[in-house]
Design a protein around this motif. Sequence first.
Motif: not given
Length: 491
Positions: A359-372, A392-401
Motif C-alpha cells: 500500500r503506497w498510499d499508507l506511507l508516511e514518508k517516501v523518497d525515491v529521488s535522484d535515480n536514473p 503529499t508526504k512532504g517529498g519533492n517529485a521534481s527530483t524524480m527525473v
Amino acid sequence: MGGRVITSVIFALLAIGVNCQDETTVKPESNAVANNNICKLCKCADNKVDCVDQGIATFFTTVEWEGLIDFKPEVVNLSENRFTNITMIADLTIEVLNLSRCSIEFIENASFRDLQEMRVLDLSYNKLTTEKLSPHAFEGRFAPEEYEPLASMRVLNLAYNDLHSLHQDLFEHLPELEELDLSGNPLTTIDHVTLIAISSLPMLKSLRMRSCQLAEIPSKFLHTPRYLERLDISDNRLSAVPQELDEAKNLVYLNLNQNPIIELDMTSEDYPGFPRLRKLQELHMCNMPKLRRIGMGALAGLESVQKLHISFNPSLSEIDPKALARPDDIGETYDWPAVKELYLKSNNLSDVDSRLISRWDLLEKVDVSDNPYLCDCSTQWMVDILTPVVETKGGNASTMVCQEPIEMRGYTMKHLHEIHRTMRCVDKYGHRPEKDGAILLGTLIGVLLAVPIMLSLMLLWRHGYFAWLGLRPPVDVSRAFYKRAPADDSY
C-alpha cells in the motif's frame, strides 16, 4: 527634620537593594563551593560542573572532589583536557561523567567505586588499550565476600580507543549495563575472550560496533544478550548479511551501512538474504558501493519492518518486486510488511516496481529521488500514482527525473503528472522509442536514393553499356530469337 527622615529611608532602601543584589549573585553556589579548586577552574552551576577544554593536565585528587559534596553535582564534563590517568573520585551524586577526548591511558582500580548513582560514563576518543584497561577499573565497593557492582551504570562509551580485544571479565562489575559503544576500535575480529565479555551483559539493549574492521560475526555472539534491541555494525568489512543475526530475537533497529555487501539472494550461499527477524522495525543499508541487487524474498524475513533506508548505493540497479514479499506455507499467497517510511534515494534504479510494497498510499514518508529512471509505460504508475503520494508526504517529485529514453531525458515525473503524459512502451525486441524517428528517416532516405539509382542503371543497360559484362540490352535479346530465312527456300 523631614529631610533627615527622607535621607534615612533612601539609605535604607539602597542597603536593601545592595543586599538583594549580593544574595542574587551568591545564590547559585555557596562560598565553600566557590572556593573549591575544581570550581575555580570550571563552571559550577545548576548541579553541573563544566570543565570542557580547560587545559587540565592532572586529574583532580579525592580531596578536591570532596569539596563538591555540598554542591551535589549530577553532570560532570571533563572532556577535551590533557590528563592521562584517572584516579579515585570521592563519594558524589554524579549521574553523568564525561571523560572523552582526554588522552587517557590508564584508569586506577576502583576509580568509580563511590559513584553509586552514575548512569552514564563516556571514555570515548582516548588511548585505552587492551593491556591497560582492567576489569578492576569498574569495580564497586568492597563487600565481605566480593566487590559490589556499579549497579546504576546503564551506558558505557569506549568508542575510538585502541582496543584490539576485551578482557573476558571487563564488565563483571556492570551487570545492569544496557548500552555499550565499541565503535572505532581496531578489533578486526571478535575473538573468544571478547565474545565472552559481551556475552556477560544479559541486560544489554544497544550495541554499537561501527568501524571495527570486522569481516564476520561469530556464531553465538548475540545469543546471550536476549534483550538486544539496537545493533550498529556499519562501516565494517562484511561482504554478506550475517546469518547470526537470527539469534537477536528482539532486535528492532539494525544498521549495516557502508559494508561491502554485493547482493542479497535467498538462493545464494555466499550472498544470502536476511534471516527471520520478526521484531525488526528499522533497517539501514546505505552508502554501499558494491551493492548491486536485492533479489526475491531477500527482505522477507523482516516481517515487521516499518522504516527502510536503502539509499546512496551507486551500483544498486535491481530490487525484485517481491523482495519484501513473504510467501505462506503453501506458497500461493504473499504477505507484505506495513512499511511506513521508504527511502530509495540516489541509487542506480531505472524503476521502482509498484509491487514492492502493498500500500503506497499508507506511507508516511517516501523518497525515491535522484535515480536514473527509464520513463516508459513500465514507470507510468510512478507518474500517475507515486508522484502525488510523494508530494503529499512532504517529498519533492521534481527530483524524480527521467534519464532514458533520450527523448524524455530531463523531464520530471511531477511535470509528466501535471500534463497527464502517457508514455510509450519499449517493444519486445528491446528497441527504444527514441530510435524510431532515426529508423524511419533512414528508411525514407534510402528509398529516395534507391529509385533514381535503379532508373539510371536500367537506362544504361538498355543502351548496352553493360554488354562487356555479358548483359545484353533488350534489342539484342529479341534479335537472338529472330533469324532470316534462306533465299532458296520455297513454299
